[in-house]
Structures are given as C-alpha cells and as structure tokens.
Motif scaffolding. Structure first.
Motif, PDB file in Angstrom:
ATOM      1  N   ALA A 129       0.578  -4.291  -7.884  1.00  0.00           N
ATOM      2  CA  ALA A 129       0.352  -5.014  -9.131  1.00  0.00           C
ATOM      3  C   ALA A 129      -0.706  -6.097  -8.966  1.00  0.00           C
ATOM      4  CB  ALA A 129       1.662  -5.638  -9.612  1.00  0.00           C
ATOM      5  N   ILE A 130      -0.682  -6.753  -7.844  1.00  0.00           N
ATOM      6  CA  ILE A 130      -1.644  -7.812  -7.583  1.00  0.00           C
ATOM      7  C   ILE A 130      -2.266  -7.579  -6.210  1.00  0.00           C
ATOM      8  CG2 ILE A 130      -0.579  -9.537  -9.070  1.00  0.00           C
ATOM      9  CD1 ILE A 130       0.875 -10.649  -6.729  1.00  0.00           C
ATOM     10  N   PRO A 131      -3.425  -8.145  -5.949  1.00  0.00           N
ATOM     11  CA  PRO A 131      -4.111  -7.883  -4.689  1.00  0.00           C
ATOM     12  C   PRO A 131      -3.266  -8.274  -3.476  1.00  0.00           C
ATOM     13  CG  PRO A 131      -5.560  -9.016  -6.217  1.00  0.00           C
ATOM     14  CD  PRO A 131      -4.193  -9.047  -6.818  1.00  0.00           C
ATOM     15  N   PRO A 132      -3.452  -7.597  -2.344  1.00  0.00           N
ATOM     16  CA  PRO A 132      -2.716  -7.954  -1.132  1.00  0.00           C
ATOM     17  C   PRO A 132      -3.047  -9.376  -0.694  1.00  0.00           C
ATOM     18  CG  PRO A 132      -4.533  -6.445  -0.625  1.00  0.00           C
ATOM     19  CD  PRO A 132      -4.417  -6.497  -2.114  1.00  0.00           C
ATOM     20  N   LEU A 133      -2.047 -10.017  -0.079  1.00  0.00           N
ATOM     21  CA  LEU A 133      -2.215 -11.385   0.443  1.00  0.00           C
ATOM     22  C   LEU A 133      -2.592 -12.374  -0.661  1.00  0.00           C
ATOM     23  CD1 LEU A 133      -4.224 -10.289   3.612  1.00  0.00           C
ATOM     24  CD2 LEU A 133      -1.835 -11.007   3.582  1.00  0.00           C
ATOM     25  N   TYR A 134      -2.041 -12.127  -1.866  1.00  0.00           N
ATOM     26  CA  TYR A 134      -2.392 -12.931  -3.044  1.00  0.00           C
ATOM     27  C   TYR A 134      -1.991 -14.396  -2.900  1.00  0.00           C
ATOM     28  CZ  TYR A 134       2.552 -12.464  -4.201  1.00  0.00           C
ATOM     29  OH  TYR A 134       3.916 -12.506  -4.157  1.00  0.00           O
ATOM     30  N   GLY A 135      -1.139 -14.706  -1.933  1.00  0.00           N
ATOM     31  CA  GLY A 135      -0.703 -16.094  -1.746  1.00  0.00           C
ATOM     32  C   GLY A 135      -1.829 -17.043  -1.393  1.00  0.00           C
TER      33      GLY A 135
ATOM     34  N   GLU B  45     -15.446  -5.390  -3.823  1.00  0.00           N
ATOM     35  CA  GLU B  45     -14.091  -5.262  -4.355  1.00  0.00           C
ATOM     36  C   GLU B  45     -13.349  -6.594  -4.348  1.00  0.00           C
ATOM     37  OE1 GLU B  45     -13.153  -2.778  -5.926  1.00  0.00           O
ATOM     38  OE2 GLU B  45     -14.501  -1.187  -5.250  1.00  0.00           O
ATOM     39  N   ALA B  46     -13.595  -7.401  -3.309  1.00  0.00           N
ATOM     40  CA  ALA B  46     -12.931  -8.702  -3.227  1.00  0.00           C
ATOM     41  C   ALA B  46     -13.395  -9.628  -4.353  1.00  0.00           C
ATOM     42  CB  ALA B  46     -13.204  -9.342  -1.865  1.00  0.00           C
ATOM     43  N   LEU B  47     -14.699  -9.645  -4.607  1.00  0.00           N
ATOM     44  CA  LEU B  47     -15.219 -10.488  -5.689  1.00  0.00           C
ATOM     45  C   LEU B  47     -14.737 -10.003  -7.048  1.00  0.00           C
ATOM     46  CD1 LEU B  47     -18.900 -11.293  -4.599  1.00  0.00           C
ATOM     47  CD2 LEU B  47     -16.892 -12.779  -4.519  1.00  0.00           C
ATOM     48  N   ASN B  48     -14.688  -8.683  -7.242  1.00  0.00           N
ATOM     49  CA  ASN B  48     -14.170  -8.132  -8.501  1.00  0.00           C
ATOM     50  C   ASN B  48     -12.728  -8.585  -8.727  1.00  0.00           C
ATOM     51  OD1 ASN B  48     -16.540  -6.819  -9.157  1.00  0.00           O
ATOM     52  ND2 ASN B  48     -15.900  -4.827  -8.357  1.00  0.00           N
ATOM     53  N   ALA B  49     -11.915  -8.484  -7.669  1.00  0.00           N
ATOM     54  CA  ALA B  49     -10.507  -8.880  -7.785  1.00  0.00           C
ATOM     55  C   ALA B  49     -10.388 -10.390  -8.015  1.00  0.00           C
ATOM     56  CB  ALA B  49      -9.756  -8.479  -6.515  1.00  0.00           C
ATOM     57  N   PHE B  50     -11.216 -11.156  -7.307  1.00  0.00           N
ATOM     58  CA  PHE B  50     -11.183 -12.613  -7.419  1.00  0.00           C
ATOM     59  C   PHE B  50     -11.520 -13.073  -8.831  1.00  0.00           C
ATOM     60  CE2 PHE B  50     -13.700 -16.608  -7.147  1.00  0.00           C
ATOM     61  CZ  PHE B  50     -12.704 -17.467  -6.719  1.00  0.00           C
ATOM     62  N   TYR B  51     -12.614 -12.573  -9.390  1.00  0.00           N
ATOM     63  CA  TYR B  51     -13.014 -12.983 -10.745  1.00  0.00           C
ATOM     64  C   TYR B  51     -12.072 -12.407 -11.803  1.00  0.00           C
ATOM     65  CZ  TYR B  51     -17.284 -15.231  -9.138  1.00  0.00           C
ATOM     66  OH  TYR B  51     -18.176 -16.083  -8.527  1.00  0.00           O
ATOM     67  N   ARG B  52     -11.464 -11.263 -11.497  1.00  0.00           N
ATOM     68  CA  ARG B  52     -10.482 -10.700 -12.429  1.00  0.00           C
ATOM     69  C   ARG B  52      -9.278 -11.639 -12.551  1.00  0.00           C
ATOM     70  NH1 ARG B  52      -9.745  -6.407  -9.865  1.00  0.00           N
ATOM     71  NH2 ARG B  52      -7.595  -6.504  -9.166  1.00  0.00           N
ATOM     72  N   ILE B  53      -8.853 -12.198 -11.424  1.00  0.00           N
ATOM     73  CA  ILE B  53      -7.741 -13.146 -11.445  1.00  0.00           C
ATOM     74  C   ILE B  53      -8.148 -14.421 -12.185  1.00  0.00           C
ATOM     75  CG2 ILE B  53      -6.320 -14.658 -10.004  1.00  0.00           C
ATOM     76  CD1 ILE B  53      -6.236 -12.439  -7.914  1.00  0.00           C
ATOM     77  N   ARG B  54      -9.346 -14.934 -11.901  1.00  0.00           N
ATOM     78  CA  ARG B  54      -9.805 -16.154 -12.561  1.00  0.00           C
ATOM     79  C   ARG B  54      -9.910 -15.988 -14.076  1.00  0.00           C
ATOM     80  NH1 ARG B  54     -11.991 -20.642 -10.588  1.00  0.00           N
ATOM     81  NH2 ARG B  54     -13.368 -20.740 -12.410  1.00  0.00           N
TER      82      ARG B  54
ATOM     83  N   ASP C  62     -10.615 -18.357   2.209  1.00  0.00           N
ATOM     84  CA  ASP C  62      -9.367 -18.159   2.961  1.00  0.00           C
ATOM     85  C   ASP C  62      -8.866 -16.725   2.815  1.00  0.00           C
ATOM     86  OD1 ASP C  62      -9.341 -20.764   3.815  1.00  0.00           O
ATOM     87  OD2 ASP C  62      -7.875 -21.464   2.334  1.00  0.00           O
ATOM     88  N   TRP C  63      -8.937 -16.212   1.598  1.00  0.00           N
ATOM     89  CA  TRP C  63      -8.461 -14.851   1.320  1.00  0.00           C
ATOM     90  C   TRP C  63      -9.288 -13.825   2.092  1.00  0.00           C
ATOM     91  CZ3 TRP C  63      -9.909 -11.164  -3.011  1.00  0.00           C
ATOM     92  CH2 TRP C  63      -8.967 -10.124  -3.136  1.00  0.00           C
ATOM     93  N   LEU C  64     -10.602 -14.007   2.076  1.00  0.00           N
ATOM     94  CA  LEU C  64     -11.474 -13.086   2.814  1.00  0.00           C
ATOM     95  C   LEU C  64     -11.160 -13.111   4.315  1.00  0.00           C
ATOM     96  CD1 LEU C  64     -14.898 -13.696   1.038  1.00  0.00           C
ATOM     97  CD2 LEU C  64     -13.616 -11.553   1.077  1.00  0.00           C
TER      98      LEU C  64
ATOM     99  N   ASP D   8      -7.508  -6.307   8.325  1.00  0.00           N
ATOM    100  CA  ASP D   8      -8.277  -5.063   8.187  1.00  0.00           C
ATOM    101  C   ASP D   8      -7.902  -4.305   6.900  1.00  0.00           C
ATOM    102  OD1 ASP D   8     -10.260  -3.329   8.977  1.00  0.00           O
ATOM    103  OD2 ASP D   8      -8.932  -2.072  10.187  1.00  0.00           O
ATOM    104  N   ILE D   9      -7.860  -5.063   5.793  1.00  0.00           N
ATOM    105  CA  ILE D   9      -7.517  -4.467   4.495  1.00  0.00           C
ATOM    106  C   ILE D   9      -8.715  -3.650   3.997  1.00  0.00           C
ATOM    107  CG2 ILE D   9      -6.861  -4.940   2.100  1.00  0.00           C
ATOM    108  CD1 ILE D   9      -4.690  -5.676   4.110  1.00  0.00           C
ATOM    109  N   PRO D  10      -8.516  -2.393   3.620  1.00  0.00           N
ATOM    110  CA  PRO D  10      -9.644  -1.568   3.151  1.00  0.00           C
ATOM    111  C   PRO D  10     -10.057  -1.947   1.733  1.00  0.00           C
ATOM    112  CG  PRO D  10      -7.603  -0.318   3.014  1.00  0.00           C
ATOM    113  CD  PRO D  10      -7.255  -1.616   3.679  1.00  0.00           C
TER     114      PRO D  10
END
Length: 285
Positions: A254-260, A206-215, A231-233, A240-242
């Motif tokens: 709207a955008i992934p948690p901790l998007y900063g 899910e993290a990689l999907n979100a990451f490449y979706r943003i890119r 850093d995000w991971l 402990d984000i599910p």
C-alpha cells in the motif's frame, strides 16, 4: 563588505535565485531572512556561505526561552555571589562575570564573519525588535563594564524562520527576504547526486516518483522533506530494494517500503493507505 560572491558549494546545491538573494543582502549590508519548509536547507545555507567565502561562522540557535540580550552578553550574578562567599579575588572585577554572546563574538571577529540567527520565530514576538538597534548600528553598550562594543567588520547575517509566527514589520523592513521553494524533481536530482553519486537512474526515478506522490497527498500533517528523502534513499540502498518495489502500480504494497523514514505519524500513514485503497478500488471498477 566582501567582493566575493556566493555561488554554492560542492556539497550544497543552491538555485540561481538563492545565490542572487544572498549576494544582494551582502551588497545591501542587510540581514537576509530565509523562510521555507523544514528540511529545505535554511540552516545549512549559513554553513555553506561561510565555507564558500572562507569566513568564520557564529551560530546562535534560538529556543522559546531565548532573550535578545543573550545574543549580546549576560552578567552571571550567581557565579559572582558564589565566588564572593568563597573569598575568590575574581569578584573585585565585574568583567570576570560577563559572558559574551554570539553577536559579541561575531563583532570581535578579525575578518568579516557569517552570523546565523537560527529559527528566530521560536522566541517571543518582541525578540526580533529587541535586536533592531544593535543590528542597525553594529554596536551595543555593556552597562556593567561601561564598554561600547563595535563591530570590527559588519557580519553577513543570515536569519532563518519556519513561519511559526509572524515577525514584526519593523524587523522585516530591515531584512532582505528570500523564500526557499521546495526543490522540484530536477533540482532534487542534483541534491541527491551530491550525496549519492552514481545512484542507479532507475532507482532514483522510482524513488522520486514515490516521494513526490506522497508529498502531493492532500491533508498530510507533515510532508516529507529533503533530508528525509536522503535518509530513505540510504535505507533503500542498504536493504537493496529494487526499483519495481517503489512503483505506484505495484499491488503488493500500500505504501512504499521503509516508509517510516518519510511518514512520521500514524495519521499520515492511515491517510496514505486510504488513498491507495480508494485508487485501487476505482481502477478495478
């Protein structure tokens, strides 16, 4: 010239074409010019090549004010003037005021070293050309002391560029060139595994999907890099984000948690929010 081959390290995932490029440059005894997006491991490559081959590393990090001469040596006339006013006997030997640069240090290495010239495109456009003769001949002259400094062993020279400006043709002709492509999902999984072994597959997916979706969002001023993904991971694990909180079809955010950790300016955040809003509205119609 070393007979060893660079094959990557336990802490650095090198693709086959990158390993081939490094070894080709060593065989040809030419500098290797590495380009690629910021955060793709260009600078780290030199560190890993040195570690892999057991070679000393000399790092010269270039700034906008850096001059080529500083890589060879500098004459500290101010210190000599100060010492002369204080009556210091050191002033009688000009060699006391010659400050060796990173190229000089690499040339005097007891074994073949790795020399990193980092972000060469930050300097003045003439900077690369000003080093051509020294890097070709592996020697330079110190006029103040009338010394000829020759390389005891030809360094493995790794030069990085962020493509901020074009480099001179004469300089490019003397280099072996390699562009580090941004890692695909499979390579990125290997990179993540080096830093976070045992990371749960569901969270990684899910993290990689979100990451490449943003890119993939068109118009981003700054696409998130590999180092920002790591850093995000780290934050996702710490909080402990599910995995389900990262899914694109989750209507609660709207955008992934901790998007900063991924998006570094307000324009990109706003752009991504607009895209998510438009996608939702079209899916509801």
């Amino acid at each position: 010239m070393t007979d060893q081959k660079f094959t990557g390290t336990s802490t650095y995932v090198a693709t086959d074409d990158l390993m081939m490029a490094v070894n080709a440059a060593v065989t040809l005894e030419r500098p290797i010019l590495i380009k690629g997006e910021p955060g793709t491991g260009k600078t780290q490559l030199a560190i890993e090549v040195a570690n892999s081959l057991g070679r000393p590393l000399y790092e010269w990090h270039i700034k906008s004010t850096t001059k080529a001469q500083q890589g060879l040596y500098e004459y500290d006339a101010v210190a000599r003037l100060r010492d002369s006013q204080l009556g210091d006997d050191r002033v009688h030997d000009i060699a006391n005021y010659i400050v060796r640069g990173k190229i000089w240090e690499a040339f005097e290495s007891d074994t073949q070293p790795v020399l990193l010239i980092d972000e060469v495109d930050k300097a003045d456009i003439e900077f690369p050309n000003d080093l051509l003769r020294e890097l070709d001949r592996m020697e330079f002259y110190v006029y103040e002391t009338r010394q000829l400094i020759k390389a005891g062993h030809r360094p493995i020279i790794i030069i990085t560029s962020n493509n901020e400006k074009d480099l001179p043709d004469a300089f490019l002709r003397r280099c072996f060139f390699h562009y580090i492509k941004f890692p695909d999902a499979k390579t990125m999984e290997q990179i993540v595994d080096v830093h976070y072994p045992g990371l749960k597959k569901a969270l990684l997916k899910e993290a990689l999907n979100a990451f490449y979706r943003i890119r993939d969002v068109p118009g981003l001023k700054k696409k998130p890099s590999t180092s920002e993904l790591l850093d995000w991971l780290k934050l996702l694990l710490a909080e402990d984000i599910p995995p389900e909180a990262l899914r694109s079809d989750d209507s609660r955010t709207a955008i992934p948690p901790l998007y900063g950790a991924l998006l570094k300016n307000e324009q990109d955040v706003h752009l991504f929010e607009q895209l998510v809003f438009l996608n939702r509205r079209s899916s509801q119609q």
